[in-house]
Design an enzyme around this catalytic site. Structure first.
Site, PDB file in Angstrom:
ATOM      1  N   ALA A  46      25.244  -4.099  13.518  1.00  0.00           N
ATOM      2  CA  ALA A  46      24.094  -4.263  14.341  1.00  0.00           C
ATOM      3  C   ALA A  46      23.151  -4.953  14.283  1.00  0.00           C
ATOM      4  O   ALA A  46      22.359  -5.629  15.159  1.00  0.00           O
ATOM      5  CB  ALA A  46      23.354  -2.502  14.115  1.00  0.00           C
ATOM      6  N   ASN A  47      23.453  -6.228  12.691  1.00  0.00           N
ATOM      7  CA  ASN A  47      22.457  -7.822  13.084  1.00  0.00           C
ATOM      8  C   ASN A  47      23.335  -8.883  13.613  1.00  0.00           C
ATOM      9  O   ASN A  47      22.270  -9.468  13.652  1.00  0.00           O
ATOM     10  CB  ASN A  47      22.935  -7.701  11.761  1.00  0.00           C
ATOM     11  CG  ASN A  47      24.161  -8.340  10.958  1.00  0.00           C
ATOM     12  OD1 ASN A  47      24.768  -8.514  11.790  1.00  0.00           O
ATOM     13  ND2 ASN A  47      24.321  -8.039   9.451  1.00  0.00           N
ATOM     14  N   ARG A  98      23.362   1.118   0.247  1.00  0.00           N
ATOM     15  CA  ARG A  98      24.095  -0.210  -0.444  1.00  0.00           C
ATOM     16  C   ARG A  98      23.499  -1.109  -1.262  1.00  0.00           C
ATOM     17  O   ARG A  98      22.342  -1.578  -0.609  1.00  0.00           O
ATOM     18  CB  ARG A  98      25.319  -0.005   0.626  1.00  0.00           C
ATOM     19  CG  ARG A  98      24.330  -1.115   1.808  1.00  0.00           C
ATOM     20  CD  ARG A  98      25.951  -1.647   3.080  1.00  0.00           C
ATOM     21  NE  ARG A  98      26.265  -2.555   2.771  1.00  0.00           N
ATOM     22  CZ  ARG A  98      25.903  -3.525   2.602  1.00  0.00           C
ATOM     23  NH1 ARG A  98      24.462  -3.608   3.459  1.00  0.00           N
ATOM     24  NH2 ARG A  98      26.759  -4.702   2.055  1.00  0.00           N
ATOM     25  N   ALA A  99      24.373  -1.539  -2.179  1.00  0.00           N
ATOM     26  CA  ALA A  99      23.708  -3.173  -2.385  1.00  0.00           C
ATOM     27  C   ALA A  99      24.245  -4.281  -1.712  1.00  0.00           C
ATOM     28  O   ALA A  99      25.290  -4.011  -1.310  1.00  0.00           O
ATOM     29  CB  ALA A  99      24.854  -3.458  -3.752  1.00  0.00           C
ATOM     30  N   SER A 121      22.631 -19.434   5.317  1.00  0.00           N
ATOM     31  CA  SER A 121      22.456 -18.308   6.493  1.00  0.00           C
ATOM     32  C   SER A 121      21.599 -17.725   6.596  1.00  0.00           C
ATOM     33  O   SER A 121      20.814 -18.629   7.545  1.00  0.00           O
ATOM     34  CB  SER A 121      23.772 -16.842   7.237  1.00  0.00           C
ATOM     35  OG  SER A 121      23.633 -16.533   8.223  1.00  0.00           O
ATOM     36  N   ASP A 176      20.347 -16.909  13.858  1.00  0.00           N
ATOM     37  CA  ASP A 176      20.491 -16.731  13.048  1.00  0.00           C
ATOM     38  C   ASP A 176      20.560 -18.503  12.390  1.00  0.00           C
ATOM     39  O   ASP A 176      20.940 -19.461  12.655  1.00  0.00           O
ATOM     40  CB  ASP A 176      20.835 -16.239  11.465  1.00  0.00           C
ATOM     41  CG  ASP A 176      22.767 -16.217  11.534  1.00  0.00           C
ATOM     42  OD1 ASP A 176      22.791 -16.895  11.970  1.00  0.00           O
ATOM     43  OD2 ASP A 176      22.616 -15.924  10.510  1.00  0.00           O
TER      44      ASP A 176
HETATM   45  C1  G16 Z   1      26.750 -11.476   5.735  1.00  0.00           C
HETATM   46  C2  G16 Z   1      27.803 -11.553   6.436  1.00  0.00           C
HETATM   47  C3  G16 Z   1      27.919 -10.260   7.845  1.00  0.00           C
HETATM   48  C4  G16 Z   1      26.764  -9.428   6.752  1.00  0.00           C
HETATM   49  C5  G16 Z   1      25.214  -9.977   6.014  1.00  0.00           C
HETATM   50  C6  G16 Z   1      24.842  -9.511   5.567  1.00  0.00           C
HETATM   51  O1  G16 Z   1      26.247 -12.502   7.288  1.00  0.00           O
HETATM   52  O2  G16 Z   1      28.999 -12.614   7.473  1.00  0.00           O
HETATM   53  O3  G16 Z   1      28.779  -9.442   7.988  1.00  0.00           O
HETATM   54  O4  G16 Z   1      26.158  -8.199   7.948  1.00  0.00           O
HETATM   55  O5  G16 Z   1      25.712 -10.938   5.404  1.00  0.00           O
HETATM   56  O6  G16 Z   1      25.427  -8.426   4.924  1.00  0.00           O
HETATM   57  P1  G16 Z   1      25.158  -7.891   2.991  1.00  0.00           P
HETATM   58  O7  G16 Z   1      24.390  -6.751   4.325  1.00  0.00           O
HETATM   59  O8  G16 Z   1      25.411  -7.731   2.061  1.00  0.00           O
HETATM   60  O9  G16 Z   1      23.861  -8.365   2.475  1.00  0.00           O
HETATM   61  P2  G16 Z   1      25.129 -13.495   7.162  1.00  0.00           P
HETATM   62  O10 G16 Z   1      25.379 -13.984   9.409  1.00  0.00           O
HETATM   63  O11 G16 Z   1      24.319 -13.575   6.091  1.00  0.00           O
HETATM   64  O12 G16 Z   1      26.628 -14.513   6.661  1.00  0.00           O
END
Ligand code: G16
Length: 547
Positions: free
Chosen positions: A385-386, A509-510, A71, A288
């Site tokens: 939010a992302n 957060r991690a 992603s 993305d």
């Molecule tokens: C993934 C998840 C999202 C999450 C993001 C960031 O997105 O599907 O729900 O918000 O990772 O997660 P973290 O803050 O735990 O790294 P994507 O678009 O990268 O698949």
């Protein structure tokens, strides 16, 4: 007698070894599956294949999906995640089985654990199994899907390689496969079927409204570029005047994927990616790397860049759909709710609860958490939010849109638009292309520019910081990730820092997708938000290094 997959798994597993981690560390099924440097993933993907086969057998041979993507992460990373039969993320209870298989120390232990799982979960290894999979544009994807196919061969699992797909397309295909030929059919089982469904619903939802100007779409140099260009061919000529300019769609140079462009760049850097200069105020958006996140923005000649993120998309959708439900005469029959995470801007939460008068629930990060809570409403609007999110309609709500007898032309109009949105908005997972079409529909209906949209409320200044730490696993959270329970003392220091600023909030957060922690801070002014974020980042750095 159960078929003996053992020898085949053993032999195949030797071809796809697991890279051992340092003592005390282990692989974890994170926010969106296993995600890391691609060089570590071959053995992991093989073992994920074993689990996907077990899951299919457990669920009456329904098709299970596997998506190979990292992603928003850099090009050198990759990832693998499992998709459940209705196109949802893997049931959380099963994540520990994935983690267990992936962390087996030897091929023999792997085979033993595979059989133990089958026994413990009462899985009939003789039953047919089916897995379908796809991948994004990362070159490492080739090797990973062949490891996956080896696992499926070794376990006598039928499989379909859908090749290059956006993540939401794979989710669509899983659901379409499992509902094919039933009254719940989700669409044709093909990429073309996905485009046809979206294009048809888009035309219906637009209701001849006019779309203003050109929409520039930054595709993060990922799979969204070619797929969006393909989709545009399906919009019937003369029915809708959607004028899209696709940019940053270079998939031939893998190293430019997500590089200084795409939805994550826009959100975290709070600035526009390199795009051909748009008309002042013209609509721009970014997807993305696997096209499941969306950010809108415009560039004002005087005041510069202005971003409309996932919170804005969420409030726009909730307000528009809420109004339609009222116009359709369904206000008392349909419960609408909004789901957010701790990253949601406080101003958006206030706007939704106080102005739209809708309930808001906060969950931990990860669409897997938001999705399930959204299902508890008749219409559940969820966005991070992302820019990752969607709107879910319950079967009752969809039936009401189709079967309620309209009492007036306005009611009929609202019911038709709602029914079209039910088809346009991806019901399996956040989908940047489908969400973008939804936003275009709403803006056209409201005759709004991005500036009008932005006027609904003012964001609290905020800042998101990525902090590299020695060991992110030291950080544990509670209260939907709004507080740290470990390491001891860290939360107290964050609280003390927050007290120094007006209207402030911060948490750490991690990450579940990167080897880092994330810090979010919000405050009354931009400089205070920046200062607080930096202060909390230093606290996290210190605790993360064990000092
Ligand atoms: C993934 C998840 C999202 C999450 C993001 C960031 O997105 O599907 O729900 O918000 O990772 O997660 P973290 O803050 O735990 O790294 P994507 O678009 O990268 O698949």
């Amino acid at each position: 007698m159960a078929p003996n997959h053992d020898d085949k798994i053993l032999a195949a597993s030797k071809r796809h070894p697991i890279v051992p981690l340092e003592k005390g560390q282990f692989y974890k099924y994170g926010t969106a599956g296993f995600r890391m440097r691609a060089s570590l993933l071959e053995g992991i993907t093989f073992r994920v294949g074993l689990l996907a086969a077990l899951r299919s057998r457990k669920l009456n041979s329904q098709a299970i999906g596997v998506m190979v993507t990292a992603s928003h992460n850099p090009a050198a990373d990759n990832g693998v995640k499992i998709v459940d039969p209705m196109g949802e993320m893997l049931e959380q209870d099963w994540e520990k089985y994935a983690t267990g298989l992936v962390n087996c120390q030897s091929d023999e232990e792997l085979v033993k654990q595979y059989n133990e799982l089958a026994h413990q979960l009462k899985i009939d290894l003789k039953a047919p199994a089916k897995v379908i999979y796809g991948r994004d544009t990362r070159p490492s994807g080739h090797k990973l899907v062949s490891a996956l196919a080896d696992a499926l061969e070794a376990t006598d699992t039928e499989y379909v390689d859908h090749k290059l797909l956006t993540t939401p397309q794979l989710h669509y295909l899983v659901r379409a496969t499992n509902t094919e030929g039933t009254p719940l059919s989700y669409g044709k089982v093909s990429e073309a079927g996905y485009y046809e469904k979206l294009a048809h619903a888009f035309v219906r939802a637009m209701k001849n409204k006019k779309i203003d100007g050109t929409l520039t779409v930054d595709c993060a140099n990922g799979i969204g570029g070619p797929k969006l260009s393909e989709f545009l061919k399906y919009i019937p000529k003369g029915k809708v005047n959607l004028d899209v300019k696709v940019v940053n769609d270079d998939v031939l140079r893998p190293e430019v994927l997500n590089l200084d462009c795409g939805a994550d760049f826009v959100k975290t850097k709070q600035r526009a990616p390199p795009i051909p200069k748009p008309q002042p105020g013209a609509r721009c958006c970014s997807l993305d790397g696997d096209a499941d996140r969306l950010m809108y923005y415009w560039i004002d000649p005087e005041r510069g860049f202005f971003m409309l993120d996932g919170d804005r998309i969420s409030s726009l959708a909730a307000s528009f759909i809420g109004d339609l439900v009222e116009s359709a005469g369904l206000k008392h029959d349909i419960r609408i709710g909004v789901v957010q995470t701790a990253y949601a801007n406080g101003a958006s939460t206030n706007y939704i609860t106080q102005h739209l008068k809708l309930p808001v629930i906060c969950t931990p990060t990860g669409v897997k958490h938001l999705h399930h809570v959204a299902q508890s409403f008749d219409i559940g609007v969820y966005f991070e939010a992302n820019g990752h999110g969607t709107v879910l309609f319950s079967p009752d709500a969809l039936t009401a849109f189709k079967e309620k007898q309209p009492q007036s032309p306005a009611q009929k109009d609202a019911l038709e638009t709602l029914a079209a949105l039910g088809d346009l908005i991806n019901q399996t997972v956040g989908d940047a292309i489908s969400d973008m079409l939804m936003v275009e529909v709403i803006l056209a209906h409201k005759a709004w520019s991005l500036r009008d949209w932005a006027m609904t409320y003012s964001d609290l200044p905020n800042r998101l910081v990525r902090v590299e730490v020695g060991n992110k696993d030291l950080f544990h959270t509670t209260d939907a990730e709004r507080r740290l329970s470990h390491p001891e003392g860290a939360q107290q220091e964050i609280d003390d820092a927050v007290k120094k600023y007006k209207d402030a909030r911060s948490f750490a957060r991690a990450s579940g997708t990167e080897n880092a922690c994330r810090v979010y801070a919000e405050a009354a002014t931009r400089s205070e938000a920046n200062e607080l974020a930096e202060r909390v980042a230093r606290i996290i750095e210190r605790y993360g290094s064990g000092q």
